[in-house]
Design a protein around this motif. Structure first.
Motif, PDB file in Angstrom:
ATOM      1  N   LEU A  31       0.795   3.897  14.190  1.00  0.00           N
ATOM      2  CA  LEU A  31       1.091   2.364  14.490  1.00  0.00           C
ATOM      3  C   LEU A  31       1.260   2.663  16.176  1.00  0.00           C
ATOM      4  O   LEU A  31       0.888   1.397  16.751  1.00  0.00           O
ATOM      5  CB  LEU A  31       2.309   1.875  13.716  1.00  0.00           C
ATOM      6  CG  LEU A  31       2.027   1.496  12.283  1.00  0.00           C
ATOM      7  CD1 LEU A  31       3.292   1.132  11.758  1.00  0.00           C
ATOM      8  CD2 LEU A  31       0.899   0.903  12.048  1.00  0.00           C
ATOM      9  N   THR A 167      -2.444   3.152   3.985  1.00  0.00           N
ATOM     10  CA  THR A 167      -3.360   1.938   4.291  1.00  0.00           C
ATOM     11  C   THR A 167      -2.379   1.138   5.276  1.00  0.00           C
ATOM     12  O   THR A 167      -2.951   0.548   6.139  1.00  0.00           O
ATOM     13  CB  THR A 167      -3.233   0.736   3.022  1.00  0.00           C
ATOM     14  OG1 THR A 167      -4.045   1.489   1.785  1.00  0.00           O
ATOM     15  CG2 THR A 167      -3.787  -0.260   3.181  1.00  0.00           C
ATOM     16  N   LEU A 168      -1.232   1.120   5.286  1.00  0.00           N
ATOM     17  CA  LEU A 168      -0.226   0.424   6.245  1.00  0.00           C
ATOM     18  C   LEU A 168      -0.557   0.781   7.719  1.00  0.00           C
ATOM     19  O   LEU A 168      -0.686   0.083   8.530  1.00  0.00           O
ATOM     20  CB  LEU A 168       1.233   0.814   5.957  1.00  0.00           C
ATOM     21  CG  LEU A 168       2.166   0.511   7.105  1.00  0.00           C
ATOM     22  CD1 LEU A 168       2.324  -1.118   7.233  1.00  0.00           C
ATOM     23  CD2 LEU A 168       3.589   0.851   6.789  1.00  0.00           C
ATOM     24  N   THR A 169      -1.015   2.220   7.954  1.00  0.00           N
ATOM     25  CA  THR A 169      -1.355   2.720   9.230  1.00  0.00           C
ATOM     26  C   THR A 169      -2.692   2.140   9.789  1.00  0.00           C
ATOM     27  O   THR A 169      -2.710   2.114  10.928  1.00  0.00           O
ATOM     28  CB  THR A 169      -1.450   4.251   9.441  1.00  0.00           C
ATOM     29  OG1 THR A 169      -2.573   4.558   8.256  1.00  0.00           O
ATOM     30  CG2 THR A 169      -0.228   4.869   8.562  1.00  0.00           C
ATOM     31  N   HIS A 170      -3.564   1.310   8.975  1.00  0.00           N
ATOM     32  CA  HIS A 170      -4.628   0.892   9.546  1.00  0.00           C
ATOM     33  C   HIS A 170      -4.702  -0.855   9.393  1.00  0.00           C
ATOM     34  O   HIS A 170      -5.605  -1.322   9.568  1.00  0.00           O
ATOM     35  CB  HIS A 170      -5.846   1.431   8.448  1.00  0.00           C
ATOM     36  CG  HIS A 170      -6.260   2.758   8.593  1.00  0.00           C
ATOM     37  ND1 HIS A 170      -5.307   3.567   7.820  1.00  0.00           N
ATOM     38  CD2 HIS A 170      -7.074   3.456   9.113  1.00  0.00           C
ATOM     39  CE1 HIS A 170      -5.853   4.862   7.917  1.00  0.00           C
ATOM     40  NE2 HIS A 170      -6.995   4.843   8.911  1.00  0.00           N
ATOM     41  N   TRP A 171      -3.536  -1.054   9.584  1.00  0.00           N
ATOM     42  CA  TRP A 171      -3.144  -2.594   9.350  1.00  0.00           C
ATOM     43  C   TRP A 171      -4.016  -3.369  10.935  1.00  0.00           C
ATOM     44  O   TRP A 171      -4.448  -4.336  10.662  1.00  0.00           O
ATOM     45  CB  TRP A 171      -1.670  -3.111   9.611  1.00  0.00           C
ATOM     46  CG  TRP A 171      -1.402  -4.273   9.054  1.00  0.00           C
ATOM     47  CD1 TRP A 171      -1.234  -5.205   9.988  1.00  0.00           C
ATOM     48  CD2 TRP A 171      -1.288  -4.838   7.878  1.00  0.00           C
ATOM     49  NE1 TRP A 171      -0.913  -6.468   9.204  1.00  0.00           N
ATOM     50  CE2 TRP A 171      -0.931  -6.251   7.889  1.00  0.00           C
ATOM     51  CE3 TRP A 171      -1.644  -4.277   6.627  1.00  0.00           C
ATOM     52  CZ2 TRP A 171      -0.746  -7.046   6.928  1.00  0.00           C
ATOM     53  CZ3 TRP A 171      -1.710  -5.080   5.559  1.00  0.00           C
ATOM     54  CH2 TRP A 171      -1.095  -6.270   5.573  1.00  0.00           C
ATOM     55  N   LEU A 175      -6.546  -7.460   8.148  1.00  0.00           N
ATOM     56  CA  LEU A 175      -6.203  -7.671   6.545  1.00  0.00           C
ATOM     57  C   LEU A 175      -7.421  -7.478   5.611  1.00  0.00           C
ATOM     58  O   LEU A 175      -7.261  -6.709   4.796  1.00  0.00           O
ATOM     59  CB  LEU A 175      -5.347  -8.999   6.240  1.00  0.00           C
ATOM     60  CG  LEU A 175      -5.042  -9.163   4.865  1.00  0.00           C
ATOM     61  CD1 LEU A 175      -4.132  -8.081   4.484  1.00  0.00           C
ATOM     62  CD2 LEU A 175      -4.548 -10.327   4.668  1.00  0.00           C
ATOM     63  N   THR A 178      -8.390  -3.682   6.068  1.00  0.00           N
ATOM     64  CA  THR A 178      -7.416  -2.623   5.334  1.00  0.00           C
ATOM     65  C   THR A 178      -7.347  -2.839   3.841  1.00  0.00           C
ATOM     66  O   THR A 178      -7.258  -1.660   3.197  1.00  0.00           O
ATOM     67  CB  THR A 178      -5.834  -3.255   5.920  1.00  0.00           C
ATOM     68  OG1 THR A 178      -6.090  -3.314   7.407  1.00  0.00           O
ATOM     69  CG2 THR A 178      -5.045  -2.489   5.522  1.00  0.00           C
TER      70      THR A 178
END
Length: 222
Positions: A31, A167-171, A175, A178
């Motif tokens: 992030l 998935t969170l790291t590709h936010w 949206l 992701t």
């Protein structure tokens, strides 16, 4: 001499602690890669990539001190598994742009593979793809899924918890991309790891799946 149940439990909790530490470090590093790149340029990107290598290497070393290497998926890559990994990678490489089109249709915009690749020069794309294939598979598949398996967590949690964190790291990709591209890709790679329990298989599949990014970066730079 076999470990007592108490010693095994302590070992399992140690693996979970290791996995949690690595996951937090990996998520924060990923992030932070965007702000680092914005502030420092290519140097910031390379710092973030180098940090991921440090996290993955230390995680692998620590894991092998706590548990057999086989539990990290470290085993020889057979010819059959090599062919399987290549086939899985090609399948995912084909699926990603198809899913991206669907994500663009749902979200009304696209911040996926083509746009992302065009932002990088070829050198960064090559290092980034190699780093992602190795370090993300170590952290999000082998370590995270291995720790949950050691705790005898339900298979659905073993598969979905690391996938959601990945998935969170590709936010930053947006949206739609992701949710409809990265998440299915992560679930597929997790399912592959659950099936073969081979870190090498996942690394090869992930590498092949991401190779189009290098090609697109090369085309964009010409």
């Amino acid at each position: 001499m076999p470990q007592s149940s108490g010693a095994q439990a302590r070992s399992h909790y140690a693996l979970v602690g290791l996995a949690a530490t690595c996951l937090v470090a990996a998520v924060v590093t990923t992030l932070a890669s965007g702000p680092l790149a914005s502030r420092l340029g290519p140097v910031g990107t390379y710092v973030a990539l180098a940090s991921m290598w440090v996290i993955a290497i230390l995680a692998a070393i620590a894991w092998c001190r706590l548990a057999p290497a086989e539990t990290l998926g470290l085993k020889r890559l057979s010819f059959r598994d090599t062919m399987l990994a290549l086939a899985a990678g090609v399948g995912l490489a084909i699926a990603v742009p198809l899913l991206s089109v669907g994500a663009a249709g749902i979200g009304g915009y696209e911040t996926g593979t083509v746009e992302t690749a065009a932002q990088f020069d070829v050198g960064i794309a090559v290092v980034g793809v190699l780093t992602a294939a190795v370090t993300e598979e170590v952290v999000y598949r082998a370590v995270a899924m291995g720790a949950l398996t050691a705790l005898r967590a339900p298979t659905v949690l073993v598969l979905l918890v690391p996938a959601l964190l990945f998935t969170l790291t590709h936010w930053a990709w947006g949206l739609p991309h992701t949710v409809f591209v990265v998440f299915p890709l992560s679930v597929a790679l997790g399912a592959l790891y659950l099936w073969r329990r081979s870190l090498a298989v996942n690394i090869v599949a992930h590498l092949v799946a991401d190779l189009p990014v290098v090609v697109l970066a090369a085309v964009a730079s010409t």
